[in-house]
Motif scaffolding. Sequence first.
Motif, PDB file in Angstrom:
ATOM      1  N   VAL A   1      -3.695  96.912  83.790  1.00 39.85           N
ATOM      2  CA  VAL A   1      -4.962  97.038  83.494  1.00 39.85           C
ATOM      3  C   VAL A   1      -5.898  97.775  84.382  1.00 39.85           C
ATOM      4  CG1 VAL A   1      -6.795  95.497  82.399  1.00 39.85           C
ATOM      5  CG2 VAL A   1      -4.676  94.958  81.864  1.00 39.85           C
ATOM      6  N   PHE A   2      -5.501  97.056  85.681  1.00 34.64           N
ATOM      7  CA  PHE A   2      -6.049  98.128  86.666  1.00 34.64           C
ATOM      8  C   PHE A   2      -6.160  99.444  86.371  1.00 34.64           C
ATOM      9  CE2 PHE A   2      -5.233  94.344  89.486  1.00 34.64           C
ATOM     10  CZ  PHE A   2      -5.804  93.114  88.521  1.00 34.64           C
ATOM     11  N   GLY A   3      -5.578  99.717  86.671  1.00 30.84           N
ATOM     12  CA  GLY A   3      -5.102 101.572  86.771  1.00 30.84           C
ATOM     13  C   GLY A   3      -6.480 102.262  85.571  1.00 30.84           C
ATOM     14  N   PRO A   4      -5.894 101.938  84.570  1.00 30.08           N
ATOM     15  CA  PRO A   4      -6.608 102.156  83.175  1.00 30.08           C
ATOM     16  C   PRO A   4      -8.087 102.183  83.677  1.00 30.08           C
ATOM     17  CG  PRO A   4      -4.538 101.220  82.703  1.00 30.08           C
ATOM     18  CD  PRO A   4      -4.664 101.206  83.998  1.00 30.08           C
ATOM     19  N   LEU A   5      -8.083 100.296  83.603  1.00 35.50           N
ATOM     20  CA  LEU A   5      -9.600 100.934  83.482  1.00 35.50           C
ATOM     21  C   LEU A   5     -10.400 101.637  85.057  1.00 35.50           C
ATOM     22  CD1 LEU A   5      -9.867  96.490  82.863  1.00 35.50           C
ATOM     23  CD2 LEU A   5     -10.595  98.257  81.744  1.00 35.50           C
TER      24      LEU A   5
ATOM     25  N   ALA B   1      -0.051 106.159  89.134  1.00 25.45           N
ATOM     26  CA  ALA B   1      -0.327 107.639  88.499  1.00 25.45           C
ATOM     27  C   ALA B   1      -1.683 107.884  87.685  1.00 25.45           C
ATOM     28  CB  ALA B   1       0.593 107.555  87.144  1.00 25.45           C
ATOM     29  N   TYR B   2      -1.984 105.934  87.928  1.00 23.46           N
ATOM     30  CA  TYR B   2      -3.817 106.707  87.373  1.00 23.46           C
ATOM     31  C   TYR B   2      -4.744 106.886  88.967  1.00 23.46           C
ATOM     32  CZ  TYR B   2      -3.769 105.117  82.645  1.00 23.46           C
ATOM     33  OH  TYR B   2      -3.357 105.353  80.870  1.00 23.46           O
ATOM     34  N   THR B   3      -4.380 106.414  89.865  1.00 22.68           N
ATOM     35  CA  THR B   3      -4.784 106.296  91.211  1.00 22.68           C
ATOM     36  C   THR B   3      -4.253 108.305  91.368  1.00 22.68           C
ATOM     37  OG1 THR B   3      -4.147 104.591  92.403  1.00 22.68           O
ATOM     38  CG2 THR B   3      -4.360 106.230  93.527  1.00 22.68           C
ATOM     39  N   ALA B   4      -4.121 108.368  90.781  1.00 21.59           N
ATOM     40  CA  ALA B   4      -3.282 110.276  90.806  1.00 21.59           C
ATOM     41  C   ALA B   4      -4.446 110.998  89.766  1.00 21.59           C
ATOM     42  CB  ALA B   4      -2.342 110.299  90.990  1.00 21.59           C
ATOM     43  N   ALA B   5      -4.049 110.430  88.422  1.00 19.84           N
ATOM     44  CA  ALA B   5      -5.016 111.261  86.781  1.00 19.84           C
ATOM     45  C   ALA B   5      -6.806 111.041  87.934  1.00 19.84           C
ATOM     46  CB  ALA B   5      -5.136 110.304  86.126  1.00 19.84           C
ATOM     47  N   THR B   6      -6.924 109.479  88.728  1.00 15.59           N
ATOM     48  CA  THR B   6      -8.551 109.368  88.472  1.00 15.59           C
ATOM     49  C   THR B   6      -9.063 110.727  90.025  1.00 15.59           C
ATOM     50  OG1 THR B   6      -8.150 106.773  88.042  1.00 15.59           O
ATOM     51  CG2 THR B   6      -9.754 107.933  90.211  1.00 15.59           C
ATOM     52  N   LEU B   7      -8.533 110.375  91.322  1.00 16.34           N
ATOM     53  CA  LEU B   7      -8.203 111.660  91.787  1.00 16.34           C
ATOM     54  C   LEU B   7      -8.435 113.004  91.346  1.00 16.34           C
ATOM     55  CD1 LEU B   7      -6.252 110.244  94.868  1.00 16.34           C
ATOM     56  CD2 LEU B   7      -8.907 109.697  94.782  1.00 16.34           C
ATOM     57  N   TRP B   8      -7.035 112.880  90.741  1.00 19.70           N
ATOM     58  CA  TRP B   8      -7.501 114.690  89.904  1.00 19.70           C
ATOM     59  C   TRP B   8      -8.838 115.003  89.065  1.00 19.70           C
ATOM     60  CZ3 TRP B   8      -7.046 115.847  84.456  1.00 19.70           C
ATOM     61  CH2 TRP B   8      -6.745 117.866  84.542  1.00 19.70           C
TER      62      TRP B   8
ATOM     63  N   PHE C   1       3.543  99.292  89.761  1.00 18.35           N
ATOM     64  CA  PHE C   1       3.191 100.186  90.455  1.00 18.35           C
ATOM     65  C   PHE C   1       3.278 101.645  89.728  1.00 18.35           C
ATOM     66  CE2 PHE C   1       5.383  96.455  92.271  1.00 18.35           C
ATOM     67  CZ  PHE C   1       4.854  96.719  93.638  1.00 18.35           C
ATOM     68  N   ILE C   2       4.038 102.092  89.447  1.00 15.95           N
ATOM     69  CA  ILE C   2       3.974 103.494  88.911  1.00 15.95           C
ATOM     70  C   ILE C   2       3.318 103.620  88.519  1.00 15.95           C
ATOM     71  CG2 ILE C   2       5.822 105.299  87.183  1.00 15.95           C
ATOM     72  CD1 ILE C   2       8.167 103.497  88.015  1.00 15.95           C
ATOM     73  N   SER C   3       2.523 102.211  87.325  1.00 18.28           N
ATOM     74  CA  SER C   3       2.013 102.515  86.932  1.00 18.28           C
ATOM     75  C   SER C   3       0.357 103.035  87.938  1.00 18.28           C
ATOM     76  CB  SER C   3       0.562 101.365  85.317  1.00 18.28           C
ATOM     77  OG  SER C   3      -0.444 101.167  85.253  1.00 18.28           O
ATOM     78  N   GLY C   4       0.026 102.283  88.832  1.00 15.99           N
ATOM     79  CA  GLY C   4      -1.017 102.303  89.940  1.00 15.99           C
ATOM     80  C   GLY C   4      -1.162 103.652  90.514  1.00 15.99           C
TER      81      GLY C   4
ATOM     82  N   ALA D   1     -20.127 102.698  81.487  1.00 16.59           N
ATOM     83  CA  ALA D   1     -19.746 102.687  82.798  1.00 16.59           C
ATOM     84  C   ALA D   1     -19.411 101.261  83.246  1.00 16.59           C
ATOM     85  CB  ALA D   1     -20.002 103.985  83.818  1.00 16.59           C
ATOM     86  N   ASN D   2     -20.438 100.405  82.994  1.00  9.88           N
ATOM     87  CA  ASN D   2     -21.288  99.445  82.932  1.00  9.88           C
ATOM     88  C   ASN D   2     -20.471  98.526  82.524  1.00  9.88           C
ATOM     89  OD1 ASN D   2     -22.644  99.546  85.152  1.00  9.88           O
ATOM     90  ND2 ASN D   2     -24.560 100.244  83.779  1.00  9.88           N
ATOM     91  N   ARG D   3     -19.723  98.411  81.139  1.00  8.39           N
ATOM     92  CA  ARG D   3     -19.297  97.620  80.661  1.00  8.39           C
ATOM     93  C   ARG D   3     -17.449  97.706  80.669  1.00  8.39           C
ATOM     94  NH1 ARG D   3     -21.550  98.463  74.306  1.00  8.39           N
ATOM     95  NH2 ARG D   3     -23.143  96.893  74.495  1.00  8.39           N
ATOM     96  N   LEU D   4     -16.981  98.683  81.771  1.00  3.79           N
ATOM     97  CA  LEU D   4     -15.458  98.893  81.283  1.00  3.79           C
ATOM     98  C   LEU D   4     -15.656  98.761  83.057  1.00  3.79           C
ATOM     99  CD1 LEU D   4     -15.306 102.874  80.829  1.00  3.79           C
ATOM    100  CD2 LEU D   4     -13.701 100.344  79.605  1.00  3.79           C
ATOM    101  N   LEU D   5     -16.376  98.509  83.564  1.00  2.00           N
ATOM    102  CA  LEU D   5     -16.506  97.849  85.617  1.00  2.00           C
ATOM    103  C   LEU D   5     -16.393  96.646  85.538  1.00  2.00           C
ATOM    104  CD1 LEU D   5     -16.865  98.623  88.164  1.00  2.00           C
ATOM    105  CD2 LEU D   5     -19.176  98.963  88.462  1.00  2.00           C
ATOM    106  N   ALA D   6     -17.657  96.086  84.431  1.00  2.00           N
ATOM    107  CA  ALA D   6     -16.990  94.668  83.912  1.00  2.00           C
ATOM    108  C   ALA D   6     -16.173  93.994  83.940  1.00  2.00           C
ATOM    109  CB  ALA D   6     -18.520  93.942  82.717  1.00  2.00           C
ATOM    110  N   ALA D   7     -15.288  95.055  82.835  1.00  2.00           N
ATOM    111  CA  ALA D   7     -13.866  94.176  82.933  1.00  2.00           C
ATOM    112  C   ALA D   7     -12.867  94.596  83.939  1.00  2.00           C
ATOM    113  CB  ALA D   7     -13.596  95.592  81.519  1.00  2.00           C
ATOM    114  N   LEU D   8     -13.539  95.416  84.120  1.00  2.00           N
ATOM    115  CA  LEU D   8     -12.783  95.843  85.154  1.00  2.00           C
ATOM    116  C   LEU D   8     -12.217  94.384  86.798  1.00  2.00           C
ATOM    117  CD1 LEU D   8     -10.710  97.144  87.641  1.00  2.00           C
ATOM    118  CD2 LEU D   8     -11.904  98.451  88.593  1.00  2.00           C
ATOM    119  N   MET D   9     -13.949  93.896  86.824  1.00  2.00           N
ATOM    120  CA  MET D   9     -14.573  93.003  87.907  1.00  2.00           C
ATOM    121  C   MET D   9     -13.559  92.131  87.571  1.00  2.00           C
ATOM    122  SD  MET D   9     -15.473  92.326  90.689  1.00  2.00           S
ATOM    123  CE  MET D   9     -16.303  93.688  90.789  1.00  2.00           C
TER     124      MET D   9
END
Length: 171
Positions: free
Chosen positions: A75-79, A152-159, A147-150, A33-41
Amino acid sequence: LTLDWIQVAAVVGTVQGLLLTGVLLTQRNNRTANRLLAALMATFTLFLASDVYYATGLIRVYPHFFGLSYPMPWVFGPLVYLYAVAASDRSWRFHPRHLVHFAPALVVVVASLPFYLASGAEKIAQYDRFLAGNPPPLIAVLAPTKFISGIAYTAATLWRSSRRNSSGVTS
């Protein structure tokens, strides 16, 4: 080089983002999780730094950095999604099959290769055309997909998060 207060704030945010990325990479608990958050940051930081790059006119001095941050929104959404998965399940590990989440970003990079390989003068000319309201056709095709990616990934994360919470597992 002249910076207004917004650009100074962006520079401070960039430095802070780099420091936070370093701290996250050194954390020993929930390393995935920390590595993924580091990549996102790091991707957020690069995206933020690009605003200063354009606003200060550094593109004319260092044109080869032009467009470097363009694939970041894909990249933001997947991360965020993968971070949420890893943060809510300490046993989850990143596997090569998860790279499929980054396929849209790879498509954007590959489609943009002719531009990335252009000379500095060609990049500056393209930037000037973009400022004049004449973006390349590739932008018109690719831009809406971020925008579609954002979404979709927001919905997937919330789900995914609500599914974990409704099953009695705390995230």
